[in-house]
Each structure stands twice: as C-alpha cells, then as structure tokens.
Write a protein that holds these residues in place. Structure first.
Motif, PDB file in Angstrom:
ATOM      1  N   HIS A  11      19.213   2.702  48.620  1.00 34.89           N
ATOM      2  CA  HIS A  11      18.250   3.709  49.081  1.00 34.89           C
ATOM      3  C   HIS A  11      18.888   4.615  50.129  1.00 34.89           C
ATOM      4  O   HIS A  11      18.771   5.843  50.059  1.00 34.89           O
ATOM      5  N   LEU A  12      19.570   4.017  51.090  1.00 35.00           N
ATOM      6  CA  LEU A  12      20.216   4.819  52.132  1.00 35.00           C
ATOM      7  C   LEU A  12      21.328   5.688  51.560  1.00 35.00           C
ATOM      8  O   LEU A  12      21.544   6.813  52.007  1.00 35.00           O
ATOM      9  N   ALA A  13      22.032   5.184  50.558  1.00 32.20           N
ATOM     10  CA  ALA A  13      23.146   5.936  49.969  1.00 32.20           C
ATOM     11  C   ALA A  13      22.669   7.165  49.196  1.00 32.20           C
ATOM     12  O   ALA A  13      23.392   8.167  49.134  1.00 32.20           O
ATOM     13  N   VAL A  14      21.476   7.116  48.612  1.00 37.59           N
ATOM     14  CA  VAL A  14      20.992   8.263  47.837  1.00 37.59           C
ATOM     15  C   VAL A  14      20.043   9.145  48.639  1.00 37.59           C
ATOM     16  O   VAL A  14      19.652  10.210  48.175  1.00 37.59           O
ATOM     17  N   GLN A  15      19.697   8.719  49.828  1.00 33.41           N
ATOM     18  CA  GLN A  15      18.772   9.460  50.687  1.00 33.41           C
ATOM     19  C   GLN A  15      19.377  10.815  51.048  1.00 33.41           C
ATOM     20  O   GLN A  15      20.469  10.872  51.618  1.00 33.41           O
ATOM     21  N   PRO A  16      18.695  11.911  50.699  1.00 29.39           N
ATOM     22  CA  PRO A  16      19.259  13.236  50.986  1.00 29.39           C
ATOM     23  C   PRO A  16      19.587  13.461  52.464  1.00 29.39           C
ATOM     24  O   PRO A  16      20.577  14.099  52.784  1.00 29.39           O
ATOM     25  N   GLU A  17      18.779  12.918  53.360  1.00 33.90           N
ATOM     26  CA  GLU A  17      19.012  13.115  54.792  1.00 33.90           C
ATOM     27  C   GLU A  17      19.966  12.069  55.366  1.00 33.90           C
ATOM     28  O   GLU A  17      20.316  12.134  56.535  1.00 33.90           O
ATOM     29  N   GLY A  18      20.349  11.091  54.549  1.00 32.52           N
ATOM     30  CA  GLY A  18      21.262  10.067  55.019  1.00 32.52           C
ATOM     31  C   GLY A  18      20.628   9.009  55.895  1.00 32.52           C
ATOM     32  O   GLY A  18      21.311   8.161  56.443  1.00 32.52           O
ATOM     33  N   ARG A  19      19.314   9.061  56.042  1.00 35.22           N
ATOM     34  CA  ARG A  19      18.626   8.052  56.840  1.00 35.22           C
ATOM     35  C   ARG A  19      17.247   7.818  56.265  1.00 35.22           C
ATOM     36  O   ARG A  19      16.716   8.648  55.538  1.00 35.22           O
ATOM     37  N   ALA A  20      16.664   6.672  56.578  1.00 31.11           N
ATOM     38  CA  ALA A  20      15.315   6.322  56.121  1.00 31.11           C
ATOM     39  C   ALA A  20      14.722   5.316  57.092  1.00 31.11           C
ATOM     40  O   ALA A  20      15.443   4.629  57.816  1.00 31.11           O
ATOM     41  N   THR A  21      13.417   5.234  57.087  1.00 25.92           N
ATOM     42  CA  THR A  21      12.745   4.213  57.888  1.00 25.92           C
ATOM     43  C   THR A  21      12.494   2.988  57.017  1.00 25.92           C
ATOM     44  O   THR A  21      12.530   3.067  55.786  1.00 25.92           O
ATOM     45  N   ILE A  22      12.245   1.882  57.664  1.00 28.56           N
ATOM     46  CA  ILE A  22      11.912   0.661  56.933  1.00 28.56           C
ATOM     47  C   ILE A  22      10.669   0.896  56.092  1.00 28.56           C
ATOM     48  O   ILE A  22      10.606   0.460  54.931  1.00 28.56           O
ATOM     49  N   ALA A  23       9.701   1.601  56.635  1.00 32.17           N
ATOM     50  CA  ALA A  23       8.465   1.884  55.898  1.00 32.17           C
ATOM     51  C   ALA A  23       8.747   2.681  54.623  1.00 32.17           C
ATOM     52  O   ALA A  23       8.157   2.406  53.566  1.00 32.17           O
ATOM     53  N   GLU A  24       9.663   3.642  54.698  1.00 30.84           N
ATOM     54  CA  GLU A  24      10.004   4.439  53.510  1.00 30.84           C
ATOM     55  C   GLU A  24      10.661   3.583  52.430  1.00 30.84           C
ATOM     56  O   GLU A  24      10.335   3.703  51.247  1.00 30.84           O
ATOM     57  N   VAL A  25      11.560   2.717  52.840  1.00 34.75           N
ATOM     58  CA  VAL A  25      12.231   1.841  51.875  1.00 34.75           C
ATOM     59  C   VAL A  25      11.218   0.868  51.272  1.00 34.75           C
ATOM     60  O   VAL A  25      11.213   0.630  50.062  1.00 34.75           O
ATOM     61  N   ALA A  26      10.343   0.331  52.100  1.00 35.90           N
ATOM     62  CA  ALA A  26       9.323  -0.601  51.620  1.00 35.90           C
ATOM     63  C   ALA A  26       8.426   0.062  50.585  1.00 35.90           C
ATOM     64  O   ALA A  26       8.120  -0.528  49.541  1.00 35.90           O
ATOM     65  N   ARG A  27       8.003   1.296  50.851  1.00 36.12           N
ATOM     66  CA  ARG A  27       7.163   2.029  49.889  1.00 36.12           C
ATOM     67  C   ARG A  27       7.910   2.281  48.585  1.00 36.12           C
ATOM     68  O   ARG A  27       7.362   2.116  47.497  1.00 36.12           O
ATOM     69  N   ALA A  28       9.151   2.697  48.692  1.00 33.07           N
ATOM     70  CA  ALA A  28       9.929   3.042  47.497  1.00 33.07           C
ATOM     71  C   ALA A  28      10.077   1.855  46.544  1.00 33.07           C
ATOM     72  O   ALA A  28      10.019   2.019  45.330  1.00 33.07           O
ATOM     73  N   TYR A  29      10.255   0.660  47.099  1.00 32.18           N
ATOM     74  CA  TYR A  29      10.466  -0.525  46.273  1.00 32.18           C
ATOM     75  C   TYR A  29       9.231  -1.405  46.156  1.00 32.18           C
ATOM     76  O   TYR A  29       9.283  -2.441  45.498  1.00 32.18           O
ATOM     77  N   ALA A  30       8.147  -1.028  46.844  1.00 32.41           N
ATOM     78  CA  ALA A  30       6.906  -1.831  46.859  1.00 32.41           C
ATOM     79  C   ALA A  30       7.193  -3.259  47.327  1.00 32.41           C
ATOM     80  O   ALA A  30       6.820  -4.232  46.673  1.00 32.41           O
TER      81      ALA A  30
END
Length: 145
Positions: A16-35
């Motif tokens: 997720h972090l590797a494909v993130q356009p901004e190069g960063r993500a929150t735990i909440a964003e990763v949790a939502r993306a993968y449910a």
C-alpha cells in the motif's frame, strides 16, 4: 509452511505504501483499503518501524512512509523480520529426534525452507507493487498528480 497474519498484513501495508501516490498513508487508510482492523495494523506498523522498514511522519499530513526505496526492500527480509519461527519441524531448531543422525527429511526440509526464502529474497517490494495503477484502483487510491 504458513505465514502468520502479522507477516501477511506487513506485506500488504508495505505494498500500500509503495503504490501510494503521496508516498505516505495513515493506518486508518490502510485498514479501509484492505478491510482489516486498525488495531491489528497498529501492531504491524510498530513492528515494521522497529524493523526499519517504515517511518512515522508526525503532524498535519502525517502517517507512515517507507523508510527505504521499495526496490531495496525484499519480501524475504520482511518475512524473516516478521515470522517468529521459520523452522518447519522442531529438529531444524535443534530439537531432539531419535533418527536425527540418519535423517534425510531434516535436510530436505532445510533445503525447501532455503529455496522458499531464496525466491522471496529475489522479490522486491517494487515488484510486488506492480502494476501500481491496477493496485491503486483496487485499493481505492487516486492516481498521482
């Protein structure tokens, strides 16, 4: 051999972090993306931080980011850091067995583990994050600006 949920979630977070356009993500964003649970991902992020694979960004716009370039991180490194025990059978860890002096199974299992890890060592996070556009779409991430 079965990898733990910690290792699975670690690899997913890194992708997720590797494909993130901004190069960063929150735990909440990763949790939502993968449910998956934020609580699980907090532990994952902590372990990845201790392993030197992610860094935390504080303040507004903070979150998590890769600590190194995705091409420098291998799946083998992640698996070794996250898995508590890669010994397929107790004798690989030095456990007692009556047939150890003549056992071919122990040798073959050690070879199989080495082959498994060799494939993962030859696989970078950058490769796992390809094709990035498809992965971003599946994860609900925007395309880079």
């Amino acid at each position: 051999m079965r990898l733990t949920t910690l290792t699975d979630f670690s690899l997913r977070m890194l992708i997720h972090l590797a494909v993130q356009p901004e190069g960063r993500a929150t735990i909440a964003e990763v949790a939502r993306a993968y449910a998956i649970s934020e609580a699980h991902l907090m532990k994952v992020a902590h372990q990845l931080g201790q392993a030197g694979l992610v860094r935390t960004l504080r303040g507004r716009g903070g979150g998590l980011a890769l600590a190194r370039d995705a091409a420098e991180i291998t799946a083998g490194e992640v698996v070794r850091r996250m898995e508590p025990d890669l010994d397929l059978v107790p004798c690989l860890a030095g456990g007692d067995c009556a047939i150890t002096p003549a056992c071919l199974l122990k040798q073959r299992l050690a070879e199989a583990r080495a082959a498994f890890l060799a494939v993962l060592d030859a696989t970078t996070l950058a490769e796992l994050a390809t094709p990035a556009a498809s992965l971003r779409g599946l994860l609900g991430l925007p395309e880079p600006a």
